[in-house]
Design a protein around this motif. Structure first.
Motif, PDB file in Angstrom:
ATOM      1  N   VAL A  46       0.792  -0.907  -0.097  1.00  9.35           N
ATOM      2  CA  VAL A  46       0.043   0.379   0.471  1.00  9.35           C
ATOM      3  C   VAL A  46       1.271   1.379  -0.512  1.00  9.35           C
ATOM      4  O   VAL A  46       0.785   1.860  -0.640  1.00  9.35           O
ATOM      5  N   HIS A  47       2.008   1.300   0.908  1.00 12.96           N
ATOM      6  CA  HIS A  47       2.959   2.174   0.453  1.00 12.96           C
ATOM      7  C   HIS A  47       3.663   2.690  -0.866  1.00 12.96           C
ATOM      8  O   HIS A  47       3.683   4.247  -1.202  1.00 12.96           O
ATOM      9  N   ALA A  48       3.812   1.537  -1.253  1.00  9.47           N
ATOM     10  CA  ALA A  48       4.191   1.666  -2.583  1.00  9.47           C
ATOM     11  C   ALA A  48       3.067   2.616  -3.951  1.00  9.47           C
ATOM     12  O   ALA A  48       3.824   3.572  -4.679  1.00  9.47           O
ATOM     13  N   ILE A  49       2.471   1.483  -3.628  1.00  8.12           N
ATOM     14  CA  ILE A  49       0.675   2.435  -4.334  1.00  8.12           C
ATOM     15  C   ILE A  49       0.864   3.694  -3.991  1.00  8.12           C
ATOM     16  O   ILE A  49       0.438   4.288  -5.317  1.00  8.12           O
ATOM     17  N   ALA A  50       0.558   3.866  -3.102  1.00  8.11           N
ATOM     18  CA  ALA A  50       0.624   5.759  -2.304  1.00  8.11           C
ATOM     19  C   ALA A  50       1.369   6.203  -2.791  1.00  8.11           C
ATOM     20  O   ALA A  50       0.909   7.316  -3.722  1.00  8.11           O
ATOM     21  N   GLU A  51       3.035   6.278  -2.688  1.00  9.56           N
ATOM     22  CA  GLU A  51       3.866   6.649  -3.193  1.00  9.56           C
ATOM     23  C   GLU A  51       3.532   7.325  -4.877  1.00  9.56           C
ATOM     24  O   GLU A  51       3.856   8.369  -5.406  1.00  9.56           O
ATOM     25  N   ARG A  52       3.673   6.030  -6.125  1.00  8.98           N
ATOM     26  CA  ARG A  52       3.310   5.899  -6.706  1.00  8.98           C
ATOM     27  C   ARG A  52       2.150   6.446  -7.550  1.00  8.98           C
ATOM     28  O   ARG A  52       2.638   7.668  -8.830  1.00  8.98           O
ATOM     29  N   GLU A  53       1.384   6.650  -6.773  1.00  5.67           N
ATOM     30  CA  GLU A  53       0.100   7.208  -7.242  1.00  5.67           C
ATOM     31  C   GLU A  53       0.240   9.191  -7.268  1.00  5.67           C
ATOM     32  O   GLU A  53      -0.493   9.520  -8.175  1.00  5.67           O
ATOM     33  N   ILE A  58       0.879  15.049  -8.491  1.00  7.44           N
ATOM     34  CA  ILE A  58       1.334  16.116  -8.876  1.00  7.44           C
ATOM     35  C   ILE A  58       2.381  16.708  -9.685  1.00  7.44           C
ATOM     36  O   ILE A  58       3.366  17.140  -9.803  1.00  7.44           O
ATOM     37  N   GLU A  59       2.701  15.543 -10.301  1.00  7.79           N
ATOM     38  CA  GLU A  59       4.381  15.947 -11.350  1.00  7.79           C
ATOM     39  C   GLU A  59       5.168  15.527 -10.333  1.00  7.79           C
ATOM     40  O   GLU A  59       6.019  16.161 -11.466  1.00  7.79           O
ATOM     41  N   ARG A  60       5.973  14.679  -9.479  1.00 11.85           N
ATOM     42  CA  ARG A  60       7.140  15.164  -8.815  1.00 11.85           C
ATOM     43  C   ARG A  60       7.341  14.279  -8.064  1.00 11.85           C
ATOM     44  O   ARG A  60       6.372  13.795  -6.927  1.00 11.85           O
ATOM     45  N   PRO A  61       8.226  13.946  -7.674  1.00  8.85           N
ATOM     46  CA  PRO A  61       8.521  12.504  -6.648  1.00  8.85           C
ATOM     47  C   PRO A  61       8.051  13.015  -5.128  1.00  8.85           C
ATOM     48  O   PRO A  61       8.318  13.999  -4.767  1.00  8.85           O
ATOM     49  N   LEU A  62       7.718  11.800  -4.506  1.00  4.69           N
ATOM     50  CA  LEU A  62       7.135  12.220  -3.607  1.00  4.69           C
ATOM     51  C   LEU A  62       7.272  10.640  -2.524  1.00  4.69           C
ATOM     52  O   LEU A  62       7.108   9.765  -3.094  1.00  4.69           O
ATOM     53  N   HIS A  63       8.101  10.984  -1.198  1.00  2.16           N
ATOM     54  CA  HIS A  63       8.485  10.012  -1.006  1.00  2.16           C
ATOM     55  C   HIS A  63       8.010   9.957   0.586  1.00  2.16           C
ATOM     56  O   HIS A  63       7.319  10.732   1.277  1.00  2.16           O
ATOM     57  N   ILE A  64       7.233   8.709   1.598  1.00  2.00           N
ATOM     58  CA  ILE A  64       6.422   8.385   2.214  1.00  2.00           C
ATOM     59  C   ILE A  64       7.459   6.847   3.301  1.00  2.00           C
ATOM     60  O   ILE A  64       7.453   6.865   3.214  1.00  2.00           O
TER      61      ILE A  64
END
Length: 172
Positions: A46-53, A58-64
Motif C-alpha cells: 500500500v505504501h508503494a502504491i500511495a507513493e507512486r500514485e 503531482i508530477e513530482r517525486p513524493l516519498h513517504i
C-alpha cells in the motif's frame, strides 16, 4: 480421583461463575482498547502504491516514510513525507514529520460521492516556494490538465491544524 468432583462442584458455584464472566468481560474490554489505540502499518504494498500514485498526480517525486491507520479514530497517518523540488538536487518543496488525516467515509457511498476531509493535523513541517523572473515556480501540479466531469465527485476540507512549521518564499 475425588478431587475432580469437588473441583467441578466448586466451579458450578454462582460466585465463581459470576467472577469468571466479569473477568472475561474485563479482558475483552482491555483487548479492544489495546487494539483500537494502535496505529497499524499499512505495509509496503500500500505504501508503494500511495507513493507512486501521488507522485504521478503531482508530477513530482513524493516519498513517504511510513503509512498507517489509527484504528480508534479511523485516521490515516503519514510520517516523514517529502515532496522533492523541481530538479534533482533542489531544495525539497515540502517536508512533514507527521500528517494525520481524518475522513468522513459516510459521504463517499452516495450517488455523487463527496470526499470530506474532516481534519488534517500536520507537525514539524517545512514548505519552500520560489518564483522565477520568467514566471516559473516550484509549486507542484495539483489540478489535472483536462477538466473532469463536474458531477463526478467533490472534495471538502473542513479543518487544518499545522504547527511547529515553517513557510519560506523566495522571489527570484
Amino acid at each position: 480421583m475425588k478431587l475432580f468432583p469437588k473441583l467441578r462442584r466448586a466451579l458450578r458455584h454462582p460466585a465463581i461463575r459470576w467472577a469468571s464472566l466479569v473477568l472475561a468481560f474485563v479482558v475483552g474490554i482491555l483487548a479492544a482498547v489495546i487494539v483500537a489505540s494502535l496505529t497499524v502499518d499499512l505495509g509496503p504494498r500500500v505504501h508503494a502504491i500511495a507513493e507512486r500514485e501521488a507522485s504521478k498526480r503531482i508530477e513530482r517525486p513524493l516519498h513517504i516514510g511510513r503509512l498507517g491507520i489509527h484504528l480508534l479514530r479511523g485516521r490515516v497517518v503519514v510520517e516523514d513525507l517529502l515532496i522533492d523540488g523541481v530538479n534533482a538536487g533542489d531544495r525539497p518543496f515540502f517536508t512533514a514529520k507527521r500528517l494525520s488525516i481524518s475522513l468522513d467515509w459516510s459521504a463517499v457511498m452516495q450517488r455523487r460521492p463527496e470526499f470530506i476531509v474532516t481534519s488534517v493535523e500536520m507537525t514539524d513541517w517545512r514548505m519552500y516556494v520560489e518564483t522565477f523572473p520568467d514566471g516559473r515556480h516550484n509549486f507542484p501540479k495539483l489540478t489535472p490538465d483536462r477538466p473532469r466531469d463536474p458531477s463526478a465527485w467533490t472534495t471538502t476540507l473542513q479543518y487544518v491544524r499545522a504547527y511547529r512549521g515553517e513557510f519560506a518564499y523566495s522571489d527570484h
